[in-house]
Write an enzyme that holds these catalytic residues in place. Structure first.
Site, PDB file in Angstrom:
ATOM      1  N   TRP A 106      35.371  43.517  41.999  1.00 34.26           N
ATOM      2  CA  TRP A 106      36.306  43.945  43.038  1.00 34.26           C
ATOM      3  C   TRP A 106      37.709  43.392  42.821  1.00 34.26           C
ATOM      4  CZ3 TRP A 106      31.406  41.896  43.898  1.00 34.26           C
ATOM      5  CH2 TRP A 106      30.441  42.791  44.378  1.00 34.26           C
ATOM      6  N   ASP A 107      37.910  42.719  41.691  1.00 39.86           N
ATOM      7  CA  ASP A 107      39.186  42.045  41.453  1.00 39.86           C
ATOM      8  C   ASP A 107      39.469  41.004  42.541  1.00 39.86           C
ATOM      9  OD1 ASP A 107      41.405  41.354  40.060  1.00 39.86           O
ATOM     10  OD2 ASP A 107      42.567  43.153  40.475  1.00 39.86           O
ATOM     11  N   TYR A 108      38.410  40.342  43.020  1.00 38.99           N
ATOM     12  CA  TYR A 108      38.581  39.204  43.923  1.00 38.99           C
ATOM     13  C   TYR A 108      38.827  37.942  43.088  1.00 38.99           C
ATOM     14  CZ  TYR A 108      36.532  41.998  47.808  1.00 38.99           C
ATOM     15  OH  TYR A 108      36.269  42.931  48.766  1.00 38.99           O
ATOM     16  N   ASP A 109      39.587  38.103  42.004  1.00 39.34           N
ATOM     17  CA  ASP A 109      39.872  36.918  41.195  1.00 39.34           C
ATOM     18  C   ASP A 109      40.711  35.947  42.023  1.00 39.34           C
ATOM     19  OD1 ASP A 109      42.111  38.502  41.286  1.00 39.34           O
ATOM     20  OD2 ASP A 109      42.557  38.395  39.157  1.00 39.34           O
TER      21      ASP A 109
END
Lengths: 743, 126
Positions: free
Chosen positions: A401-404
């Site tokens: 989810w690109d919750y980097d």
């Protein structure tokens, strides 16, 4: 449920399996047999053998990057520097006492003020009572902004540091300067002649690092140094007094950080954060442009000797036992999680806290190795003597989810059970979950629960994790899951449009699995929660200040055929035309079966977000008395925002998206810009009341800082703007002070 | 003075334009609202769209009934929106602000529509 599941299966069967088969050449070596219709799931792989070897045939899709074994394109080694030699980490000389360990009370010696990165200043001249008298003391122009013919990719995001008689900062394109802190007069400027092509997603330089040498005696050049990592991947050391390159560091003051990264093109890999120095080791991370290809350059973290610039160690996720530099035609393992947030050093424990992002190809995880799956979207505590992780705390399992993590970890003490303070670390995340960990072992101090998450999802061979971690001991910096009734608009017409958009997408909360048959809603999106602005913490009052976003995304995986039709190609494809812009993460994900389309969850005709306001908030949390919310309110007015991008001029505190953090001071004042209304504010730390605001010449998407010069307190903010936040770009650092202290 | 034979006054033209606007909004409500209802969403729009279309058509026909149909739909909109989101100004804004503005204009057309109706009745009896 049953019906949609069936639809998803049918869609996957018809759309997805053909490209899956086409990419079967990435099956683990030795798996044998003919191409299969599914990719290896987690745990099925054999580590780094996923990565194509030199003999792997080229990918068959229309657009694709060259072999990872191809030579680096011209200009990737921007200054044509020779390779740097290695040295034994045990030979690193004892570090001299650093300014950032205990800054003078009027200084701001590191990106987050000092080694703790609390963004707390003991200055108290400016108070909630007198803040409304703040006036511009001076403005400094960095000279970096888009020239005619250049796409606007600017967002300087710069926070100056102040040590002694100097205000040190960098321009969006990495020129370094020293200013007189009282007048803004330029004392020296070191131009590094960075090329426009080197700009990745964003031209940003969040700051520089002040380092005092133990080897060069006081009074000699380069005793005190300014260290900087650049967009074109150089580690530069200049003398703090003159701005001249430190000849004794690297090759004439510079180290080529592209060494060992293998095939790349300018703009693919870049540094935007100030590198921390821990026990004499300068640690560098870098961002790798999202969404390009599975086998993007490595996200390797490296340590160099801060005195000589010599290579010490590498932490290469898929080569966990090899800390050396690759030789010959070899390279660090590709596609591993990159870390682009500011790291935090801990001299006492000999650790550097690395907030990690995701493996390359953010939205498809079936080609990741088990080693990558352990350390992506996590806090990794690396031992600066060896480059090996001492502990890892993961904030998202198998992140697609690109919750980097964009935030920097903040160090503070938490009260322990026996009354002894526990060395703690606060890790804000884009999810709005804030984790408080014991920095000795990474164990949660405040409770963390593994809760069920939608699994296995819809993409064949790429199951989602059945659980995800939630920090239940901290107030969540998010609103509840979206509902149809949260859709907004100017009128029922655009509201109806957004309701349909909502219903047409998959949405089962924060961990809605990616889908190819229809879009899915991602909330919180990649803009946060808490992004790179991080949090500020007042150790005297125990108050934590956090600003955060409510900006959902509307994403969809696309088949390789569709990705080709959309012209999605990796940055190192020969057909690639620079310029792009738009949402981050839109990309070919070359080497995987899918491309990814990422858009804001908005009405694309009016440019208004589909969800109801607020879109940005600021929260004060009492960390000493049960982590209660002291106050919380929307951040940012509608004055510069409105339908079709038109400014409404309304003073309504609607709560706008915000990028950039806060400062908290002993005077009881919080300073923050960040919001897209292009204002800077002073907020009463204890009540949340906005006591002063001023309009900036550009978007204030940067962390402010405060310092003292000639006995008076100043507040500095880089009004550099942000291309994706659509705020005006400027090259102006604006510095405020109370009247009679104008420069 | 009301004119007698065919040519319309400015207010009558504006009333007709308003009728067309309401028909277009109503059609969007019916079509997109049916889509939304079939996706499992709110049925308010498709229900509300019907009196809107009918109201617009009656306004074009110069019938006062058209205005009252619109005002009835507006009353339904207020009841529905208060039920859906309560007394939350931010949430009432998209649901009720535009329709109420339009409702004020529609209310202003009632005398015009009455005049048109009267004229038609007079013409009918002459």
């Amino acid at each position: 449920m049953r019906r949609s599941h069936l639809l998803a299966t049918v869609a996957c069967a018809t759309l997805a399996c053909a490209p899956l088969a086409a990419n079967a050449q990435f099956a683990p070596a030795g798996s044998g047999g003919s191409p299969t219709s599914s990719v290896p799931g987690p745990g099925n792989g054999s580590g780094n053998s996923f990565e194509p070897t030199e003999n792997t045939p080229a990918a068959k899709s229309r657009f694709s990057g060259p072999s990872p074994y191809a030579p680096q394109a011209p200009g990737v080694n921007a200054a044509n520097l020779p390779d740097i030699g290695s040295m034994d980490p045990n030979d690193v000389p004892q570090m001299a006492p650093q300014q950032s360990a205990s800054p003078a009370s009027g200084d701001w010696a590191a990106y987050g003020h000092d080694d703790s990165q609390m963004r707390y200043s003991p200055l108290s001249e400016i108070t909630p009572q007198n803040a409304d008298q703040l006036k511009v003391a001076f403005v400094y122009h960095t000279g970096s902004y888009p020239r005619p013919g250049q796409t606007n990719k600017w967002a300087a995001e710069t926070t100056p540091i102040k040590v002694g008689d100097g205000l040190y900062m960098c321009s969006a394109q990495n020129d370094i300067m020293k200013l007189d802190p009282a007048t803004g007069k330029e004392i020296w400027r070191h131009n590094i002649n960075e090329k426009y092509e080197a700009i990745p997603y964003t031209a940003a330089c969040k700051g520089v690092t002040y380092f005092t040498s133990s080897q060069v005696p006081e009074g000699q050049p380069c005793h005190n140094r300014i260290l900087e990592g650049t967009l074109d991947m150089r580690l530069i050391a200049v003398d703090a007094a003159t701005g001249n390159l430190c000849e004794g560091f690297g090759n004439g003051g510079q180290v080529n950080l592209m060494q060992g990264l293998g095939e790349s093109v300018p703009g693919f890999v870049s540094m935007t954060t100030p590198p921390p120095v821990v026990n004499g080791v300068v640690v560098v991370n870098h961002e790798v442009l999202d969404g390009q290809r599975r086998w993007a350059p490595s996200g390797v973290i490296r340590g160099y000797d801060a005195e000589s610039g010599k290579f010490l160690w590498a932490w290469d996720v898929n080569r966990p036992n090899d800390h050396s530099q690759p030789t010959g035609n070899n390279h660090y393992s590709r596609g591993t999680p990159n870390s682009w947030a500011a790291m935090t050093g801990d001299n006492a424990l000999g650790l550097v806290y690395v907030p990690t992002g995701n493996s390359a190809s953010d939205y498809y995880s079936a080609l990741r190795s088990p080693e990558e799956n352990k350390v992506s979207s996590a806090v990794v505590a690396l031992d600066v003597k060896t480059g090996s992780p001492r502990w890892v705390f993961q904030t998202v399992h198998k992140d697609v989810w690109d919750y980097d993590i964009g935030s920097q970890a903040t160090l503070m003490d938490m009260p322990g059970q026996d009354g002894q303070p526990v060395p703690a670390l606060i890790m804000p995340t884009k999810r709005g979950q804030t984790f408080v960990l014991d920095r000795r072992d990474g164990k949660p101090i405040l409770p963390v629960e593994e809760r069920p998450a939608p699994s296995p999802g819809v993409i064949p061979g790429d199951p989602r994790s059945p659980t995800q971690p939630w920090s239940t001991g901290m107030p969540a910096l998010r609103v509840p899951d979206l509902k149809e009734t949260d859709m907004w608009g100017m009128s029922p017409i655009d509201q109806l449009f957004c309701r349909i958009k909502f219903r047409r997408a998959n949405y089962t909360g924060e961990f809605t699995p990616p889908s190819v048959d229809k879009p899915w809603i991602e909330y919180p999106g990649y803009n946060g929660g808490s992004d790179w602005g991080s949090v500020s913490y007042d150790p005297q009052s125990g108050i934590l200040i956090a600003n955060w976003n409510i900006t959902p995304m509307y994403d969809q995986l696309v088949t390789r055929k569709k990705a080709d039709e959309l012209g999605l190609m990796p940055i190192d494809d020969p057909n690639y035309k620079p310029g792009g812009g738009g949402a981050e993460g839109n990309g070919a994900m070359d080497g995987t079966p899918y491309g990814i389309v990422v858009t804001p969850f908005w009405d694309q005709y009016t440019g208004m977000m589909c969800n109801r306001p607020p879109y940005g908030m600021i929260t004060a949390i009492d960390m000493e008395h049960g982590q209660k919310v002291l106050w919380q309110h929307p951040l940012g007015t509608a004055r510069a925002n409105g339908p079709w991008g038109l400014p409404t001029g309304l003073p309504w505190e609607i709560g706008t998206p915000n990028n950039g953090g806060s400062v908290v001071t002993a005077g009881g004042v919080v300073f923050i810009a960040a919001a897209t209304d292009n204002q800077i504010r002073a907020i009463d730390e204890h009540t949340g009341k906005v006591v002063w605001s001023a309009v900036l010449p550009g978007g204030g998407q940067a962390n402010p800082m405060t310092y003292e010069a000639n006995g008076h307190q100043y507040v500095a903010i880089m009004a550099g703007g942000h291309h994706f936040m659509m705020t005006p770009v400027s090259d102006q650092l604006v510095v405020y002070a109370l009247p009679d202290h104008k420069g | 003075m009301p004119n007698t034979y065919g040519s319309r006054t400015l207010t009558e033209w504006l009333t007709l334009v308003l009728g067309v606007v309401i028909i277009l909004v109503g059609l969007f409500f019916v079509i997109a609202g049916a889509d939304l209802a079939m996706l499992g969403g709110s049925v308010y729009y498709v229900i509300c769209g019907i009196p809107l279309v009918a109201g617009g058509v009656f306004m074009l026909m110069g019938r006062t009934l058209g205005a009252f149909l619109y005002l009835g739909a507006l009353a339904y909109t207020w009841v529905w929106s208060l039920w859906e989101v309560g007394f939350s100004p931010v949430d009432l804004l998209p649901r009720d602000f535009g329709p109420t503005l339009l409702g004020i204009l529609v209310a202003l057309t009632i005398p015009v529509l009455r005049r048109m109706e009267t004229r038609r009745t007079l013409r009918g009896t002459v």
